[in-house]
Enzyme design. Structure first.
Site, PDB file in Angstrom:
ATOM      1  N   ASP A 185       0.858  -1.180   0.000  1.00  0.00           N
ATOM      2  CA  ASP A 185       0.000   0.000   0.000  1.00  0.00           C
ATOM      3  C   ASP A 185       0.892   1.227   0.000  1.00  0.00           C
ATOM      4  OD1 ASP A 185      -2.417   1.538   0.283  1.00  0.00           O
ATOM      5  OD2 ASP A 185      -1.822   1.895   2.362  1.00  0.00           O
ATOM      6  N   GLU A 269      -2.021  -1.593  -5.756  1.00  0.00           N
ATOM      7  CA  GLU A 269      -3.284  -0.978  -6.135  1.00  0.00           C
ATOM      8  C   GLU A 269      -3.117  -0.209  -7.431  1.00  0.00           C
ATOM      9  OE1 GLU A 269      -6.545   0.588  -3.016  1.00  0.00           O
ATOM     10  OE2 GLU A 269      -4.504   1.226  -2.619  1.00  0.00           O
ATOM     11  N   ASP A 351      -2.422   1.926   7.088  1.00  0.00           N
ATOM     12  CA  ASP A 351      -1.717   1.463   5.896  1.00  0.00           C
ATOM     13  C   ASP A 351      -1.449  -0.043   5.920  1.00  0.00           C
ATOM     14  OD1 ASP A 351      -1.718   4.096   5.072  1.00  0.00           O
ATOM     15  OD2 ASP A 351       0.263   4.516   5.913  1.00  0.00           O
TER      16      ASP A 351
END
Ligand SMILES: [Zn+2]
Length: 377
Positions: A185, A269, A351
């Site tokens: 992330d 992502e 996170d």
């Protein structure tokens, strides 16, 4: 596998002057060829092909002897570059992509490289000889592998010269297979946090270089156009840009190598970085962190090493979902660094929780696509 190797070029003044002379001739040829295309079009809505412009090169060399020293492949490449910008312009028009931007005439500064193909150059250890230009010494930081397809000489805005060898059939260096999987992330507080609990701080150490860049940009804006002082200031800005870029690249390579070495499956992502930049508060850290570049590095390094990188779609609420029980916390805001799940009571680091979700979603996607994820944590 294809790969490009880039090295700094050293050499004597005459060699660089010769190379600079070639750039000038290439720039002129580019502009003349563009003008020819435009005027032929105006005369009768006709077009001239890349092929027929290339066929006119011997005639040009006959009429302008200064072009005789320049390799014919170098000149062909100029026409091919123009053809490429033409084709991509018409493709953008056809697809209706915003402002298509008609190919422009190139200024002296903007035409900064020339390319050789199979002939006109010779590589001997650390020395690159180019016929009618001279001999350069290469700062050979890593060996060249595979078959060299093109050799591009570039003058950067800092005044330094570089060569890029674009190679084919480069042997792949696959790493030992790994069943380890990780979700990454990219954060605001840290550069990134992963599902294994690792966290990498944002590279604040190059703030100094950025500060210097800003100071120099201000100086440049105060200098009178066309003056000697302005030229000097522009060079200093270019050098500061280079320094920031070098530091950033070094930082990003290090992190990408860490993940590629340790994990067979990497889930990230699909960030809409452009969308995020609109948010004024995030702009600074996003700019610093250069996630887009980081993901690019992960991708090509993974391809080289036989690793898998999977992007998960943006619509997955990875921050808001509890990685323990799957409950969604709709009240989570950007400033919440920690939160407690109302369903199961687990305390989450924002996170780290997101990274765990990214890994889970990635593995599910992989199972759906490939049948099995075959991975352990
Ligand atoms: Zn929960």
């Amino acid at each position: 596998m294809k790969k490009t190797y880039k090295y700094r070029l050293l050499g004597n003044k005459r060699t660089f002057n010769n190379a600079d002379g070639w750039l000038l001739l290439c720039q002129r040829l580019y502009n003349v060829a563009l003008e020819q295309r435009i005027s032929i079009y105006h005369q009768g809505k006709k077009t001239i092909s890349c092929y027929s412009q290339i066929n006119q090169l011997p005639e040009l060399r006959e009429a302008f002897p200064e072009y005789q020293a320049v390799g014919s492949q170098v000149l062909q490449d100029v026409i091919e570059r123009l053809d490429k910008t033409y084709k991509s312009f018409f493709r953008r028009v056809k697809n209706g992509e915003g402002k298509a931007g008609f190919p422009r005439f190139k200024s002296r500064d903007r035409y900064d490289s020339f390319t050789l193909k199979q002939t006109g150059w010779e590589l001997d250890g650390r020395y690159l000889a180019i016929r009618n230009v001279g001999r350069f010494k290469l700062r050979l930081s890593r060996p060249i592998e595979g078959d060299i397809k093109t050799v591009t000489i570039r003058r950067e805005s800092t005044g330094k010269w570089y060569v890029s060898f674009s190679c084919d059939k480069v042997p792949e260096r696959k790493l030992e297979p790994s069943v380890n999987a990780v979700g990454i992330d990219v954060g605001i507080k840290s550069f990134c946090v992963d599902s294994a609990g690792g966290s990498i701080a944002s590279p604040s150490y190059f703030r100094y270089a950025e500060k210097m860049l800003r100071t120099r940009q201000r100086t440049l804006s105060r200098r009178v156009k066309g003056s000697h002082g302005r030229r000097k200031a522009r060079l200093l800005v270019a050098k500061a840009h280079e320094k920031v870029a070098n530091q950033r690249n070094h930082f990003l390579h290090g992190i990408a190598n860490h993940y590629i070495t340790n994990y067979g499956m990497i889930y990230i992502e699909d960030l809409n970085i452009k969308g995020m930049i609109k948010n004024h508060h995030l702009a600074k850290s996003i700019n610093d962190a250069s996630w887009g570049k980081f993901f690019g590095m992960l991708n090509y390094k993974a391809a080289e090493a036989g690793r898998t990188v999977i992007k998960i779609p943006r619509f997955e609420p990875t921050s808001k979902t509890c990685s323990e029980c799957g409950a969604i916390n709709q009240e989570l805001t950007l400033s919440d660094r920690q939160w407690v799940c109302k369903s199961c009571g687990v305390l989450h680091d924002r996170d780290y929780n997101a990274a765990k979700n990214i890994r889970r979603v990635g593995q599910t996607l992989q199972e759906l696509t490939y049948g099995t994820a075959q991975s352990v944590s």
